[in-house]
Design an enzyme around this catalytic site. Structure first.
Site, short mmCIF file in Angstrom:
data_model
loop_
_atom_site.label_atom_id
_atom_site.label_comp_id
_atom_site.label_asym_id
_atom_site.label_seq_id
_atom_site.Cartn_x
_atom_site.Cartn_y
_atom_site.Cartn_z
N HIS A 1 -1.78 8.95 0.95
CA HIS A 1 -3.17 8.57 0.30
C HIS A 1 -3.95 10.17 -0.75
CE1 HIS A 1 -3.16 6.03 3.22
NE2 HIS A 1 -4.02 5.41 2.70
N GLU B 1 -4.47 -6.27 -3.63
CA GLU B 1 -4.68 -5.47 -5.19
C GLU B 1 -3.95 -6.51 -6.41
OE1 GLU B 1 -6.69 -2.55 -2.75
OE2 GLU B 1 -4.59 -3.71 -2.23
#
Length: 337
Positions: free
Chosen positions: A136, A67
């Site tokens: 998450h 990322e």
């Protein structure tokens, strides 16, 4: 025979986002999409289905699982004049790249005295999905909404998703678009106008999804649907809720909320995120500081996610996320019924 009045069709949020990306890739050759699995695999959630086949390797780019790397590439590309759409497989993974989003993207226009624009969109699913536990399942609306230099949008319906994504891609500022994985497969009615290539939803404008007179419910993303469900139940008991879909977290459309509170005299905010320093906390503070405060007949009430890391067990997860019954309870509490 087909009806010739304005056609309304059912479109899923997934297809609305796909439409928006397709139209904007076609409209402006500077737009490109990058992220994990976005090209050959058609997107982890099939949002970019068919786009790699149609536009090729230069416009739809599969990245390594890094990322910080691909977000940095995207921000640099934006500074150099392209208009990247950077997909995170989930916004939880944007934490790997939060330095790029905040320090590189959000602050550069200001720090360059306006000389360097960063027209980029960071998009992907945000908030709790189902059964993916604490790492998450957080909502980033408050995190990114906290930072000047960013615009932050949070769609609920297919119309929101399509209109806000198109507006975000065309905007010259960095925009964080917080989608919701559990909404991707949900169909919403979309008018012919909303499906046209010119349709956008202006950033910074909330939408009144249901008119009411007794209490104002303000929400964003998936909980907007819960608010409408709660409003339908409460209507049977004679309580008329006005439901406001924020659509944009930053800049926040506090005027629409104020006008509603002046009318209903009661406020309940609903969000999936944690309570402390949350979106609801900001709305309550802004109402208290502004002209609508004198119209409140009761304290504003927040309905939020539980103040815990998200548990994995389904029954605990359900108890951590605001449900329709929690909203009804909060409305009755603030109306003292």
């Amino acid at each position: 025979p087909p009806c010739h009045t304005a056609r309304v069709s059912q479109v899923t949020v997934r297809d609305a986002l796909n439409q928006a990306l397709d139209e904007e890739l076609e409209r402006d050759e500077r737009v490109f999409l990058l992220g994990e699995e976005v090209a050959q695999y058609d997107g982890a959630y099939k949002i970019s289905r068919g786009l790699w086949k149609k536009y090729g390797d230069k416009r739809v780019i599969d990245t390594p699982i890094s990322e910080m790397g691909f977000t940095g590439i995207a921000v640099g590309a934006a500074m150099a004049g392209l208009r990247p759409v950077c997909e995170f497989m989930t916004f939880n993974f944007s934490m790997q790249a939060i330095d790029q989003v905040i320090n590189s993207a959000a602050k550069t226009c200001y720090m360059s005295a306006g000389a360097i624009a960063v027209p980029i969109v960071f998009r992907g699913p945000n908030g709790a999905s189902a059964g993916v536990a604490a790492q998450h399942s957080q909502c980033f609306a408050a995190w990114y909404g906290h930072c000047p230099g960013l615009k932050v949008v949070s769609p609920w319906s297919s119309e929101d998703a399509k209109g806000l994504l198109k507006a975000s891609i065309r905007d010259d500022n960095p925009v964080v678009m917080l989608e919701n994985e559990l909404l991707y497969g949900v169909p919403f009615e979309m008018s012919e106008q909303a499906q046209s290539k010119d349709f956008i939803v202006p950033i910074g404008k909330a939408k009144i999804e249901r008119e009411g007179t007794h209490v104002t419910l303000v929400s964003h993303s998936r909980p907007v649907g819960h608010c409408l469900e709660a409003a339908a139940v409460l209507a049977k008991e004679g309580v008329e809720c006005e439901v406001i879909n924020l659509r944009t977290i930053r800049p926040m459309d506090i005027e629409t909320v104020e006008a509603s509170v002046v009318k209903t005299n009661h406020l309940v905010t609903v969000e999936g995120g944690w309570p402390q320093f949350g979106v609801g906390a900001e709305i309550c503070a802004r109402i208290m500081e502004g002209p609508a405060f004198n119209y409140l007949d009761a304290p504003a009430v927040r309905v939020t996610g539980a103040d815990v890391p998200m548990p994995y067990a389904k029954i605990l997860e359900d108890n951590c996320i605001p449900q329709v019954k929690d909203i009804i309870f909060a409305v009755k509490k603030t109306l003292n019924i």
